[in-house]
Scaffold this active site. Sequence first.
Site, PDB file in Angstrom:
ATOM      1  N   GLY A 188       0.789  -1.230   0.000  1.00  0.00           N
ATOM      2  CA  GLY A 188       0.000   0.000   0.000  1.00  0.00           C
ATOM      3  C   GLY A 188       0.816   1.273   0.000  1.00  0.00           C
ATOM      4  O   GLY A 188       0.267   2.346   0.286  1.00  0.00           O
ATOM      5  N   ASP A 189       2.110   1.191  -0.335  1.00  0.00           N
ATOM      6  CA  ASP A 189       2.934   2.405  -0.429  1.00  0.00           C
ATOM      7  C   ASP A 189       4.011   2.169  -1.475  1.00  0.00           C
ATOM      8  O   ASP A 189       5.202   2.122  -1.170  1.00  0.00           O
ATOM      9  CB  ASP A 189       3.555   2.747   0.918  1.00  0.00           C
ATOM     10  CG  ASP A 189       4.194   4.129   0.937  1.00  0.00           C
ATOM     11  OD1 ASP A 189       3.984   4.896  -0.019  1.00  0.00           O
ATOM     12  OD2 ASP A 189       4.922   4.437   1.902  1.00  0.00           O
ATOM     13  N   LEU A 190       3.595   2.034  -2.728  1.00  0.00           N
ATOM     14  CA  LEU A 190       4.507   1.671  -3.810  1.00  0.00           C
ATOM     15  C   LEU A 190       4.709   2.854  -4.753  1.00  0.00           C
ATOM     16  O   LEU A 190       3.756   3.335  -5.366  1.00  0.00           O
ATOM     17  CB  LEU A 190       3.939   0.476  -4.592  1.00  0.00           C
ATOM     18  CG  LEU A 190       4.799  -0.043  -5.751  1.00  0.00           C
ATOM     19  CD1 LEU A 190       6.122  -0.599  -5.238  1.00  0.00           C
ATOM     20  CD2 LEU A 190       4.045  -1.115  -6.539  1.00  0.00           C
ATOM     21  N   GLN A 194      10.422   4.389  -3.243  1.00  0.00           N
ATOM     22  CA  GLN A 194      10.451   3.226  -2.356  1.00  0.00           C
ATOM     23  C   GLN A 194      11.024   1.991  -3.036  1.00  0.00           C
ATOM     24  O   GLN A 194      10.852   0.885  -2.541  1.00  0.00           O
ATOM     25  CB  GLN A 194       9.019   2.902  -1.886  1.00  0.00           C
ATOM     26  CG  GLN A 194       8.292   4.047  -1.215  1.00  0.00           C
ATOM     27  CD  GLN A 194       8.722   4.273   0.207  1.00  0.00           C
ATOM     28  OE1 GLN A 194       9.897   4.435   0.487  1.00  0.00           O
ATOM     29  NE2 GLN A 194       7.766   4.254   1.122  1.00  0.00           N
TER      30      GLN A 194
END
Length: 285
Positions: A188-190, A194
């Site tokens: 959920g944080d791509l 990152q």
Amino acid sequence: MIDVPEGFRRMPRWWSDGSAWLDGLAQAVERQTARWGLEVDGDVAYGSNALVVPVTRRGEEFVLRMNPPGPEVEEQARALRWWDGRGMVMLYDADLEAGAMLLERLSTPLTTRPVAEAVAVLGGLMRRLAVPAPDDAPSTGEIVARRSSQLEPEWERLGQPFDVGILRQALDVAPKLTETTSELAVNGDLHSDQVLAGKREPWLTVDPVLLRGDIEYDLARVLWTRLDEMTEIVPHFDTAVGEAGLDRDRARDWVVFRTVDYWLWGLSVGLTEDPVRCARLVAAF
């Protein structure tokens, strides 16, 4: 003893959290390196929430990541262990009480690559990370159900900052997105910041948020974080869809919903550049 960079001290998180953890961070790094038998091996780096120290142990290279202790460290360590190096940085050790993780050392960030290449890499990683998820991971459908009930009140509270038709479009697709048969793991944080170059695999993800459901969930972020580099948006969307093997219509619905969601959140916290990107992204679809 390391020096804590002034840039890290100026990160917005510490405006509300205070400086107590920062003031003891150099000593905490010293204790952790002694505990794990590490030697500092270069200049420290940092993000918005964590300090990263290059270290070695018996000739092997690692990084020591230091976060303020708390639930988010435990959640991230769990996510790293779940993916166990599949498209993901490897976790070798964790000290949750100290907020410390010993991680595989990576190198160049994906932000250094052209946007077309980066979007293709991110699409491939969306599929690479899609292993069966733990049953208790937060569901992408439940996130939409909860958030969709908040969109219109926020839109009103913020003074109806964009056309009501855009809001209706997000609310119209929300019921479809709450229903999913997928039990796959979702990061959920791509986005490009990152993902870093690795040795085991060409590109590896860091700082994951482990969810369960539709892997299309964070496609909007893949796009909006590099939007300023895109002359046209839809071809990049199609690249990610193809690399990840997504259903194009459902992917489009996810992009619309998540962009409107982020647009409202960005306005609520005073962001100025991201809402402009959101407007352009929604207009493309």
